[in-house]
Write a protein that holds these residues in place. Sequence first.
Motif, PDB file in Angstrom:
ATOM      1  N   GLY A  49      45.481  40.688  39.049  1.00  0.00           N
ATOM      2  CA  GLY A  49      45.931  41.826  38.258  1.00  0.00           C
ATOM      3  C   GLY A  49      46.985  41.412  37.247  1.00  0.00           C
ATOM      4  N   ARG A  50      46.870  41.953  36.048  1.00  0.00           N
ATOM      5  CA  ARG A  50      47.886  41.736  35.015  1.00  0.00           C
ATOM      6  C   ARG A  50      48.278  43.091  34.442  1.00  0.00           C
ATOM      7  N   TYR A  51      49.577  43.295  34.280  1.00  0.00           N
ATOM      8  CA  TYR A  51      50.030  44.582  33.763  1.00  0.00           C
ATOM      9  C   TYR A  51      51.278  44.384  32.911  1.00  0.00           C
ATOM     10  N   ALA A  52      51.455  45.291  31.977  1.00  0.00           N
ATOM     11  CA  ALA A  52      52.648  45.305  31.132  1.00  0.00           C
ATOM     12  C   ALA A  52      53.280  46.683  31.231  1.00  0.00           C
ATOM     13  N   ASP A  81      56.399  40.837  27.637  1.00  0.00           N
ATOM     14  CA  ASP A  81      55.614  39.998  28.535  1.00  0.00           C
ATOM     15  C   ASP A  81      54.853  40.858  29.542  1.00  0.00           C
ATOM     16  N   CYS A  82      53.907  40.214  30.218  1.00  0.00           N
ATOM     17  CA  CYS A  82      53.190  40.913  31.278  1.00  0.00           C
ATOM     18  C   CYS A  82      53.344  40.148  32.587  1.00  0.00           C
ATOM     19  N   GLN A  83      53.064  40.819  33.676  1.00  0.00           N
ATOM     20  CA  GLN A  83      53.168  40.241  35.008  1.00  0.00           C
ATOM     21  C   GLN A  83      51.771  40.005  35.571  1.00  0.00           C
ATOM     22  N   GLU A  84      51.643  38.924  36.333  1.00  0.00           N
ATOM     23  CA  GLU A  84      50.377  38.626  37.004  1.00  0.00           C
ATOM     24  C   GLU A  84      50.606  38.600  38.508  1.00  0.00           C
ATOM     25  N   ILE A  85      49.742  39.287  39.244  1.00  0.00           N
ATOM     26  CA  ILE A  85      49.798  39.279  40.700  1.00  0.00           C
ATOM     27  C   ILE A  85      48.414  38.948  41.241  1.00  0.00           C
ATOM     28  N   LEU A  86      48.389  38.277  42.385  1.00  0.00           N
ATOM     29  CA  LEU A  86      47.143  37.922  43.058  1.00  0.00           C
ATOM     30  C   LEU A  86      47.073  38.697  44.363  1.00  0.00           C
ATOM     31  N   ARG A 115      53.057  33.558  44.294  1.00  0.00           N
ATOM     32  CA  ARG A 115      52.394  33.099  43.068  1.00  0.00           C
ATOM     33  C   ARG A 115      52.405  34.149  41.950  1.00  0.00           C
ATOM     34  N   ARG A 116      53.289  35.105  42.031  1.00  0.00           N
ATOM     35  CA  ARG A 116      53.473  36.050  40.929  1.00  0.00           C
ATOM     36  C   ARG A 116      53.979  35.294  39.697  1.00  0.00           C
ATOM     37  N   ARG A 117      53.457  35.632  38.506  1.00  0.00           N
ATOM     38  CA  ARG A 117      53.859  34.927  37.283  1.00  0.00           C
ATOM     39  C   ARG A 117      54.176  35.918  36.165  1.00  0.00           C
ATOM     40  N   THR A 118      55.083  35.499  35.277  1.00  0.00           N
ATOM     41  CA  THR A 118      55.314  36.204  34.021  1.00  0.00           C
ATOM     42  C   THR A 118      54.538  35.478  32.931  1.00  0.00           C
ATOM     43  N   PHE A 171      47.834  39.028  28.123  1.00  0.00           N
ATOM     44  CA  PHE A 171      46.667  39.136  28.991  1.00  0.00           C
ATOM     45  C   PHE A 171      45.653  38.018  28.764  1.00  0.00           C
ATOM     46  N   ASP A 172      45.721  37.356  27.609  1.00  0.00           N
ATOM     47  CA  ASP A 172      44.739  36.320  27.285  1.00  0.00           C
ATOM     48  C   ASP A 172      45.110  34.943  27.823  1.00  0.00           C
ATOM     49  N   ASP A 173      46.257  34.812  28.478  1.00  0.00           N
ATOM     50  CA  ASP A 173      46.609  33.519  29.076  1.00  0.00           C
ATOM     51  C   ASP A 173      45.533  33.113  30.085  1.00  0.00           C
ATOM     52  N   PRO A 174      45.286  31.798  30.244  1.00  0.00           N
ATOM     53  CA  PRO A 174      44.244  31.353  31.183  1.00  0.00           C
ATOM     54  C   PRO A 174      44.487  31.877  32.595  1.00  0.00           C
ATOM     55  N   LEU A 175      43.396  32.194  33.277  1.00  0.00           N
ATOM     56  CA  LEU A 175      43.495  32.634  34.663  1.00  0.00           C
ATOM     57  C   LEU A 175      43.915  31.465  35.552  1.00  0.00           C
ATOM     58  N   PRO A 176      44.595  31.730  36.651  1.00  0.00           N
ATOM     59  CA  PRO A 176      45.021  30.644  37.536  1.00  0.00           C
ATOM     60  C   PRO A 176      43.831  29.985  38.225  1.00  0.00           C
ATOM     61  N   SER A 177      43.955  28.685  38.463  1.00  0.00           N
ATOM     62  CA  SER A 177      42.922  27.949  39.180  1.00  0.00           C
ATOM     63  C   SER A 177      43.012  28.246  40.672  1.00  0.00           C
ATOM     64  N   GLU A 178      41.867  28.253  41.331  1.00  0.00           N
ATOM     65  CA  GLU A 178      41.869  28.416  42.783  1.00  0.00           C
ATOM     66  C   GLU A 178      42.188  27.111  43.499  1.00  0.00           C
ATOM     67  N   GLY A 179      41.958  25.976  42.838  1.00  0.00           N
ATOM     68  CA  GLY A 179      42.137  24.705  43.520  1.00  0.00           C
ATOM     69  C   GLY A 179      41.069  24.449  44.563  1.00  0.00           C
ATOM     70  N   TRP A 180      39.906  25.057  44.378  1.00  0.00           N
ATOM     71  CA  TRP A 180      38.818  24.952  45.361  1.00  0.00           C
ATOM     72  C   TRP A 180      37.504  25.279  44.683  1.00  0.00           C
ATOM     73  N   LEU A 181      36.454  24.576  45.080  1.00  0.00           N
ATOM     74  CA  LEU A 181      35.094  24.901  44.672  1.00  0.00           C
ATOM     75  C   LEU A 181      34.224  24.946  45.917  1.00  0.00           C
TER      76      LEU A 181
END
Length: 297
Positions: free
Chosen positions: A92-95, A101-106, A130-133, A137-147
Motif C-alpha cells: 500500500g502507498r498513500y499520501a 512524500d508518500c508512505q509505503e506499507i507492506l 519495512r515501512r518506507r517514505t 507512487f511511481d517509485d519501484p516496488l520493493p523486491s521480495e528477495g525470493w522467486l
Amino acid sequence: MEEPRVFNLDHPPIESLVQQHLAAWQARDVAAIAGTLHPEVEFIWPALHGQSRREARAVLETRLAEVQSLYLHLRRLLIDPAQRVAAVEWIGRYARSGEKDCQEILGGAVLDFDQEGLIYRWRTYLDPVRRRTLSGFDDPLPSEGWLPCPNPGPPPSPAQVQQIIQTYAQAWARHDLTQLNAAIHDEMIVQPPWDYVVGRAAIEAGARVYFANYTDTCVTPQRLILDPSQPHFGVCEQTFACTNPDTGRRGEDHDFAFFEIAQGKLRYWRTYFDTSRSAQVVEKTVGFLQSNRSHPK
C-alpha cells in the motif's frame, strides 16, 4: 425476503469479491467498502478490534479523510473455497493531504466470506519494520528477495502441507535443530519483519541464536489457507509466543505467514506481525549479530 446474493462461493466469485473490495479501497469509497461487509463483521486491525459494520465504517471515515491519494498493489491472492476465505498479500502507498512524500506499507489480510458473499471476518497484518517514505507512487516496488522454485515437484496434499507446517512449528517450540532441518529445503528463506535469512546454514545459525536467547516458546498454527489452483503455496495464521529471559518479558504475536513448499520441504516463510507485541528484539537476530543487513528493498 431477499434471496441470498451468492449460494455457492467457489474460486471465481471469491476472487471477484476481493477485487471489488480492493477497488473500493483504491477509490477511497467508504460506502463501497462498507457495502462488502457483513453487518456484524469482526475486524481486527493493528491496535483496533471491532464487531460491526457501523463501527468499521466510522473508523474508515476518520482514517481515509486524512488520505489524499491511495495506491494498492496486489502482490498475491490465495483463495480457499472450502473455507470461503481469501488471503491477500499487498503493498500500500498513500499520501496525506498537504504532504509531498508518500508512505509505503507492506501487509497481509485474511477475509472470511459468508454464503451471501459478505466479509464477516477481516484481519489485517502489517510489517512495521519495512515501512518506507517515498518520493512518489511511481517509485519501484520493493523486491521480495525470493522467486518460486522452478521445479517444485509433485503438488503436496493438504495433509502433507499440514504435517510440514506442524513439524516446522514444533521444531521452533522444542528448540529442536534436527526437526527444523527435517522440515526445510536447502534453499529455504525466512523473512520476518526484522530479518532476512537465506539458506540452510544461515537458518541453522539463526535458530541457534534464537534458541540461546529465548525460552518457553509456544508456536500454534491456527489455520491453513490452501488454494487448490496454487498447491505449492499457502498461508498460515498462527501465534508465536516466547519469553525474553534478559527482560523477563513474555510476548505473543499473531502471524500471517505466506509459505512455499517445494520437493516436499518448506522453501519460503514470509511473516507479517505486530513487532511491538513480541518479546523478541532485532539485536538478537542472526542478521543483526552478523551485521548482515541485506534485507530486500
